[in-house]
Design an enzyme around this catalytic site. Structure first.
Site, PDB file in Angstrom:
ATOM      1  N   CYS A   2      48.881  13.812  56.902  1.00  0.00           N
ATOM      2  CA  CYS A   2      50.303  14.057  56.644  1.00  0.00           C
ATOM      3  C   CYS A   2      50.733  15.425  57.171  1.00  0.00           C
ATOM      4  CB  CYS A   2      50.566  14.018  55.154  1.00  0.00           C
ATOM      5  SG  CYS A   2      50.189  12.421  54.446  1.00  0.00           S
ATOM      6  N   ARG A  27      47.707  15.452  64.284  1.00  0.00           N
ATOM      7  CA  ARG A  27      46.968  15.247  63.039  1.00  0.00           C
ATOM      8  C   ARG A  27      46.795  13.762  62.723  1.00  0.00           C
ATOM      9  NH1 ARG A  27      48.027  19.972  59.516  1.00  0.00           N
ATOM     10  NH2 ARG A  27      48.058  18.616  57.718  1.00  0.00           N
ATOM     11  N   TRP A  75      50.312   9.808  56.626  1.00  0.00           N
ATOM     12  CA  TRP A  75      49.125   8.992  56.912  1.00  0.00           C
ATOM     13  C   TRP A  75      48.799   8.315  55.601  1.00  0.00           C
ATOM     14  CZ3 TRP A  75      44.201  11.004  59.829  1.00  0.00           C
ATOM     15  CH2 TRP A  75      43.409   9.914  60.169  1.00  0.00           C
ATOM     16  N   ASN A 101      52.397  16.403  50.606  1.00  0.00           N
ATOM     17  CA  ASN A 101      51.035  16.164  51.099  1.00  0.00           C
ATOM     18  C   ASN A 101      50.097  16.310  49.922  1.00  0.00           C
ATOM     19  OD1 ASN A 101      52.113  16.076  53.627  1.00  0.00           O
ATOM     20  ND2 ASN A 101      51.074  17.908  54.409  1.00  0.00           N
ATOM     21  N   GLY A 102      49.075  15.473  49.837  1.00  0.00           N
ATOM     22  CA  GLY A 102      48.100  15.610  48.762  1.00  0.00           C
ATOM     23  C   GLY A 102      48.093  14.379  47.888  1.00  0.00           C
ATOM     24  N   GLU A 487      21.002  16.753  55.463  1.00  0.00           N
ATOM     25  CA  GLU A 487      22.257  17.160  56.092  1.00  0.00           C
ATOM     26  C   GLU A 487      22.441  18.679  55.994  1.00  0.00           C
ATOM     27  OE1 GLU A 487      24.188  15.991  58.092  1.00  0.00           O
ATOM     28  OE2 GLU A 487      26.090  17.026  57.890  1.00  0.00           O
ATOM     29  N   LYS A 491      22.812  21.056  59.255  1.00  0.00           N
ATOM     30  CA  LYS A 491      23.960  21.952  59.475  1.00  0.00           C
ATOM     31  C   LYS A 491      23.466  23.356  59.780  1.00  0.00           C
ATOM     32  CE  LYS A 491      26.581  19.831  60.091  1.00  0.00           C
ATOM     33  NZ  LYS A 491      26.600  18.396  60.015  1.00  0.00           N
ATOM     34  N   GLU A 494      21.739  23.558  63.273  1.00  0.00           N
ATOM     35  CA  GLU A 494      22.666  23.372  64.406  1.00  0.00           C
ATOM     36  C   GLU A 494      23.473  24.623  64.729  1.00  0.00           C
ATOM     37  OE1 GLU A 494      24.735  19.133  64.703  1.00  0.00           O
ATOM     38  OE2 GLU A 494      25.052  20.107  62.783  1.00  0.00           O
ATOM     39  N   HIS A 510       2.911  17.031  49.187  1.00  0.00           N
ATOM     40  CA  HIS A 510       2.012  16.366  50.144  1.00  0.00           C
ATOM     41  C   HIS A 510       1.967  17.087  51.492  1.00  0.00           C
ATOM     42  CE1 HIS A 510       1.406  13.132  47.330  1.00  0.00           C
ATOM     43  NE2 HIS A 510       2.730  13.024  47.174  1.00  0.00           N
ATOM     44  N   LYS A 609      30.163  17.368  71.183  1.00  0.00           N
ATOM     45  CA  LYS A 609      30.808  16.656  70.078  1.00  0.00           C
ATOM     46  C   LYS A 609      30.566  15.162  70.184  1.00  0.00           C
ATOM     47  CE  LYS A 609      33.068  16.439  66.374  1.00  0.00           C
ATOM     48  NZ  LYS A 609      32.268  16.781  65.197  1.00  0.00           N
TER      49      LYS A 609
HETATM   50  C1  F6R Z   1      25.836  16.935  63.448  1.00  0.00           C
HETATM   51  C2  F6R Z   1      26.441  16.151  64.456  1.00  0.00           C
HETATM   52  C3  F6R Z   1      25.598  15.153  65.194  1.00  0.00           C
HETATM   53  C4  F6R Z   1      26.317  13.828  65.172  1.00  0.00           C
HETATM   54  C5  F6R Z   1      25.562  12.780  66.029  1.00  0.00           C
HETATM   55  C6  F6R Z   1      26.216  11.426  65.937  1.00  0.00           C
HETATM   56  O1  F6R Z   1      26.711  17.871  62.920  1.00  0.00           O
HETATM   57  O2  F6R Z   1      27.594  16.269  64.694  1.00  0.00           O
HETATM   58  O3  F6R Z   1      24.325  15.037  64.633  1.00  0.00           O
HETATM   59  O4  F6R Z   1      26.412  13.402  63.852  1.00  0.00           O
HETATM   60  O5  F6R Z   1      25.552  13.199  67.355  1.00  0.00           O
HETATM   61  O6  F6R Z   1      27.547  11.469  66.357  1.00  0.00           O
HETATM   62  P1  F6R Z   1      28.562  10.316  66.015  1.00  0.00           P
HETATM   63  O7  F6R Z   1      28.765  10.309  64.551  1.00  0.00           O
HETATM   64  O8  F6R Z   1      29.807  10.679  66.768  1.00  0.00           O
HETATM   65  O9  F6R Z   1      27.961   9.034  66.499  1.00  0.00           O
END
Ligand code: F6R
Length: 614
Positions: A2, A27, A75, A101-102, A487, A491, A494, A510, A609
């Site tokens: 939104c 957005r 949205w 929004n919200g 995860e 993070k 990375e 283990h 990305k």
């Molecule tokens: C981690 C990250 C990558 C993606 C992976 C899959 O922060 O961004 O590990 O998760 O490359 O990407 P998607 O989800 O676009 O298939």
């Protein structure tokens, strides 16, 4: 997502509102509308489903004239995308208009109260309740100053909002309030503006006031009066921003990743709203991407995904098995495609991908289809390769994710998979969601819990000092929190380039226990759940070897927090949603450690990305 824009000043409002909405288009939205107060004292509302072109065609046919106005791109969350559900919303008299929004968490009881006194609602949204409640309160106290009425009504609302209110009875004034979603004022010469995102303001002014939670503003062309909701004055000096267009899209955050972490309370709502009514517990079959019949007939589910999306799949396995009693395997896409995968018509293959373009996942799903398996894509980018390939799409509505490290896409994937688990439970005859079910209540509370988790940021920032010099970090969790540990570790590695590993806490003895000494930070997820006591024993093993323990615990924790070196108290929520909340402090920790180390947070080295190569 939104978008909000508002104008008060000497110029015609309509072109300014439309231009602002255009700048917020990136957005994502599914309907739009504006309201303009004319010189005749009437508010004209023009709304339309779909793209801005539909709205502008209507505006051109009958241009509303006036110098005060508000505009919104919506949205859909509560209620489908439609003209009736589009903002601005009016009260019954048509003299009060609101954009929002919200999410208003207590909209149902408020709506019931208003319905009981005969107030006619015209939309399915939670937002309309704000306009109707203000209108009703004005009718009850016709002499009360309008701003006081707005303030009183808003103080009865729980949840999250960025709201702009306009009344035909107070020309040249906008009321703005913030509790959660971002909202910023733009100060011009003899005119003022407001928007959910600075991008919509920068063609008019660079003097901006970023509002804080609890702020309530009376905005005219010549004045900005900021108070708290209780009326206490607040000072919010303007800042001159030197942004270029790209920086502006960061909305005042130093990095896209920070902005995207902060957006999570909003985007999870958007992901749910498209699929499930929190009021009735009914799922929208179209939005779930798979028919109940198919879910009833399959023998098992196979998830294929990579990276963060694979972690979401592991949480999904836990939920689908626990809630819907269907066996689930989770495979790396790149492994699945080169194995005898043994799927067929009675295996549902779920591909999870933020980008929808990941080559390995595209290939895995293509193989599954070739083998005759029905396929579903949990995808964030509409129209992407995977969205086009699969039989059905279970969309996440995270909006564009620009930071390379996935954050809000992950939490929306978790929410989509939790919904899939409850949808499959119903399809398999194991029970349906009745109104008031704890899971529905958990979903309604989720944005607030996420906001509370985000409020841990100052403590996490402090903690990042100690971790910034670590060589390795071990993350531990059990059950659905084991993938959260994975995860957290991903993070950190990375974006900060610190080596980190996630492990099931019970597996530590283990092997990895050999690594533990006074130098190794251990970040452990120890929420109050069925495995808490087991996790607590595993963590005692860490302390017995002088490991530096950072524990994420539930409020009121009485065990792990007594021996951990550092404790973060994470809000508690329905168990199926706890991973969504628990991962937020780990995202923030990675972010602050990376910043402290001077890393390029949004574009870490060697990463892309969208990984469209094998
Ligand atoms: C981690 C990250 C990558 C993606 C992976 C899959 O922060 O961004 O590990 O998760 O490359 O990407 P998607 O989800 O676009 O298939």
């Amino acid at each position: 997502m939104c978008g909000i824009v508002g104008y008060v000043g000497p110029r015609e409002a309509t072109p300014i509102l439309v231009d602002g909405l255009r700048r917020l288009e990136y957005r994502g939205y599914d309907s739009a509308g504006i309201a303009v107060l004319g010189a005749d004292g009437l508010v004209r509302v023009t709304r339309s489903e779909g793209k801005l072109g539909n709205l502008t065609a209507r505006i051109e046919a009958e241009p509303p004239s006036g110098r005060t106005g508000i505009g919104h791109t919506r949205w859909a969350t509560h209620g489908r995308p439609s003209e009736e559900n589009a903002h601005p919303h009016r009260d019954a008299s048509g003299r009060v208009v609101v954009i929002h929004n919200g999410i208003i968490e207590n909209f149902l009881p408020l709506k019931r109260e208003l319905l009981a006194r005969g107030v006619p609602f015209t939309s399915e949204t939670d937002s309309e309740v704000i306009a109707q409640a203000i209108g009703a309160a004005c009718a009850d106290a016709p002499e009360a100053p309008f701003g006081e009425v707005v303030r009183t009504v808003l103080s009865r609302m729980t949840g999250m909002y960025a709201v702009v209110v306009l009344s035909a009875d107070e020309p040249g004034v906008l009321y703005v309030a913030k509790n959660g979603p971002p909202i910023v004022l733009g100060l011009g010469a003899d005119e003022n503006l407001v928007a959910s995102d600075a991008t919509a303001l920068l063609s008019h002014t660079r003097d901006l006031v970023f509002l804080e939670d609890g702020d309530f503003v009376r905005l005219t062309a010549a004045s900005v009066a900021v108070t708290a909701l209780d009326g206490a004055p607040r000072s919010r000096p303007a800042r001159r921003v030197p942004w270029d267009a790209v920086a502006a899209e960061k909305g005042g955050y130093p990095h896209f990743m920070a902005k995207e972490i902060a957006e999570q309370p909003t985007v999870v709502v958007e992901t749910v709203g498209h699929k499930l009514s929190l009021e009735t517990g009914h799922f929208s079959e179209d939005a779930m991407g798979v028919s109940p019949k198919l879910l009833a007939d399959v023998d098992r589910v196979v998830v294929v995904a990579c990276g963060t999306s694979w972690h979401a799949g592991l949480v999904g396995k836990f939920l689908l098995e626990e809630v819907a009693r269907v066996p689930v395997e989770v495979d790396y896409s790149a492994e699945f495609r080169y194995r005898k995968n043994l799927v067929g018509p009675r295996t549902l293959v779920v591909g999870i991908s933020q980008s929808g373009e990941t080559a390995d996942t595209v290939a895995a799903l293509t193989d599954a289809k070739r083998a005759g398996a029905p396929t579903v894509g949990v995808v964030n980018v509409p129209g992407s390769a995977i969205a086009r390939l699969v039989d059905g799409v279970l969309a996440t509505h995270a909006g564009p994710e620009i930071g390379v490290a996935s954050t809000k896409a992950f939490t929306t994937q978790l929410v989509a998979l939790a919904l899939l688990a409850y949808y499959a439970r119903e399809a398999r005859g194991l029970g349906r969601l009745e109104p008031g079910d704890p899971f529905l209540e958990g979903l309604a509370h989720l944005p607030v819990a996420l906001q509370q988790a985000l409020a841990l940021e100052p403590a996490i920032e402090k903690l990042s000092r100690a971790l910034a010099h670590a060589r390795d970090v071990l993350y531990l969790g059990r059950g659905a929190h084991y993938p959260v540990a994975l995860e957290g570790a991903l993070k950190l590695k990375e974006i900060s380039y610190i080596h980190a590993e996630g492990y099931p806490a019970g597996e530590m003895k283990h092997g990895p226990i050999a690594l533990i000494d006074g130098e190794l930070p251990v970040v452990a997820l120890a929420p109050r759940d069925a495995l808490y006591d087991k996790v607590a024993s595993n963590l005692r093993e860490v302390k017995a070897r002088e490991g530096r323990l950072v524990a994420l615990v539930s409020p009121g924790d009485e065990d792990v927090s007594t021996f951990a070196d550092e404790t973060l108290v994470v809000p508690e929520i329905h168990p199926a949603l706890q991973p969504v909340v628990s991962v937020v402090p780990l995202q923030l920790l990675a972010y602050h450690v990376a910043r402290r180390r001077g890393c390029d947070v949004d574009q870490p080295r060697n990463l892309a990305k969208s990984v469209t190569v094998e």
